[in-house]
Design an enzyme around this catalytic site. Structure first.
Site, PDB file in Angstrom:
ATOM      1  N   ARG A  37    -109.370 -45.653  -2.632  1.00 40.37           N
ATOM      2  CA  ARG A  37    -108.962 -44.439  -1.916  1.00 40.37           C
ATOM      3  C   ARG A  37    -108.639 -43.321  -2.900  1.00 40.37           C
ATOM      4  O   ARG A  37    -108.924 -42.151  -2.629  1.00 40.37           O
ATOM      5  CB  ARG A  37    -107.743 -44.734  -1.048  1.00 40.37           C
ATOM      6  N   ASP A  55     -99.955 -49.696  -1.439  1.00 42.32           N
ATOM      7  CA  ASP A  55    -100.083 -49.830   0.009  1.00 42.32           C
ATOM      8  C   ASP A  55     -98.691 -49.876   0.636  1.00 42.32           C
ATOM      9  O   ASP A  55     -97.898 -50.788   0.355  1.00 42.32           O
ATOM     10  CB  ASP A  55    -100.855 -51.114   0.330  1.00 42.32           C
ATOM     11  N   ASN A  81     -95.473 -38.023   4.235  1.00 42.33           N
ATOM     12  CA  ASN A  81     -96.560 -37.679   5.139  1.00 42.33           C
ATOM     13  C   ASN A  81     -97.285 -38.899   5.699  1.00 42.33           C
ATOM     14  O   ASN A  81     -97.750 -38.884   6.840  1.00 42.33           O
ATOM     15  CB  ASN A  81     -97.556 -36.791   4.382  1.00 42.33           C
ATOM     16  N   TYR A 152     -95.111 -46.314  17.908  1.00 43.25           N
ATOM     17  CA  TYR A 152     -95.307 -45.063  17.164  1.00 43.25           C
ATOM     18  C   TYR A 152     -94.172 -44.090  17.457  1.00 43.25           C
ATOM     19  O   TYR A 152     -93.588 -43.494  16.531  1.00 43.25           O
ATOM     20  CB  TYR A 152     -96.645 -44.443  17.541  1.00 43.25           C
ATOM     21  N   LYS A 156     -91.314 -42.540  14.759  1.00 45.09           N
ATOM     22  CA  LYS A 156     -91.143 -41.113  14.510  1.00 45.09           C
ATOM     23  C   LYS A 156     -89.740 -40.637  14.858  1.00 45.09           C
ATOM     24  O   LYS A 156     -89.234 -39.665  14.274  1.00 45.09           O
ATOM     25  CB  LYS A 156     -92.210 -40.316  15.266  1.00 45.09           C
ATOM     26  N   VAL A 183    -103.068 -32.497  15.413  1.00 42.22           N
ATOM     27  CA  VAL A 183    -103.912 -31.841  14.412  1.00 42.22           C
ATOM     28  C   VAL A 183    -105.278 -32.512  14.347  1.00 42.22           C
ATOM     29  O   VAL A 183    -105.408 -33.729  14.497  1.00 42.22           O
ATOM     30  CB  VAL A 183    -103.237 -31.893  13.022  1.00 42.22           C
ATOM     31  N   THR A 185    -107.463 -34.218  12.645  1.00 40.57           N
ATOM     32  CA  THR A 185    -107.645 -35.135  11.517  1.00 40.57           C
ATOM     33  C   THR A 185    -108.347 -36.375  12.054  1.00 40.57           C
ATOM     34  O   THR A 185    -108.622 -36.479  13.257  1.00 40.57           O
ATOM     35  CB  THR A 185    -106.293 -35.542  10.918  1.00 40.57           C
TER      36      THR A 185
END
Length: 257
Positions: A37, A55, A81, A152, A156, A183, A185
């Site tokens: 990556r 990771d 992020n 999720y 958050k 967004v 992405t």
């Protein structure tokens, strides 16, 4: 010029934030999940102030990331992020944790505790965090039937609560949470209404701006404006219970002062 560490810099919002800060003349320490990556960053690597690899699913690799950052030097700001969205199953990390919890909650908690304290901390959240109430009863999804959307949302909520807790505990650090919106992405999909530049703007502004509006702490932001987060996130009791449970799950203590 500031030096900023950004987790998950190889793609999406992390990469866009790195490019924006580099274009402004700041120094950026990049992060990739693997060596392969990291290779995908191309010319960004030569422009960056360093590259760390690890990771975030793995506690051992997350600790290694902290060590690598500390070896580079003290950061002015850290943008947490990296994250995952809908996971088909709970999964299991090398330590046996749910993957969503490990990447979205445990990793930023551990990095916060282990990396030399910066001047500014920014945690990427989501408006969906408002659906994360009640998560502390089974934080690691050991008893509940798996629900990827709920997991999720809970993760958050955790990072907003963490940001607010740090604003109380560490008065010399500016700690804030950001909802970048939906967004365009790989995670958000091509139909998302928010472009990458808009999506990255608030977190990079909070990381480096000397504007008085950016020099605040314990706030929740959406597109350069403050908003009210879920009530649980602002509750010191919830914050402290969360931190205690994260400390027990990770074996890493978050300094109080």
């Amino acid at each position: 010029m500031a030096i900023v560490f950004i987790t998950g810099s190889t793609d999406g919002l992390g990469r866009a934030a790195a490019q924006s800060l580099l274009d402004q003349g700041h120094r950026v320490v990049l992060h990739a999940r693997s060596v392969d990556r990291a290779a995908a960053l191309g010319e960004l690597t030569s422009r960056g102030a360093g590259m760390v690899v690890g990771d975030l699913r793995s506690a051992a690799e997350t600790k290694s990331i902290a060590d690598q950052v500390n070896a580079i030097g003290r950061m002015d700001a850290i943008i947490h992020n990296a994250g995952v969205y809908t996971q088909r199953s709970r999964g299991s990390t090398p330590e046996g944790h749910a993957s969503t919890l490990a990447i979205n909650t445990l990793a930023p908690y551990m990095l916060t505790a282990l990396i030399e304290r910066p001047r500014r901390l920014i945690y990427l959240s989501s408006g969906l965090h408002r659906g994360g109430e009640g998560s502390l009863d089974d934080l690691d999804w050991n008893s509940r039937a798996w629900d990827s959307a709920k997991a999720y949302a809970e993760s958050k909520l955790h990072v907003v609560a963490l940001a607010f807790a740090l604003a109380r505990r560490w008065p010399n650090v500016l700690s804030n949470a950001v909802d970048p919106g939906w967004v365009r992405t790989k995670m958000g999909g091509a139909s998302a209404p928010v472009d990458l530049d808009t999506g990255q703007r608030t977190q990079t502004w909070l990381a480096v701006s000397e504007d008085s509006a950016a020099l605040v702490s314990g706030r929740y932001w959406h597109h350069l404006r403050q908003e009210e987060p879920a009530d649980e996130a602002t509750d010191p009791g919830f914050q402290e219970e969360l931190i205690a449970k994260l400390g027990k799950l990770t074996g890493v203590e978050l300094p109080r002062v």
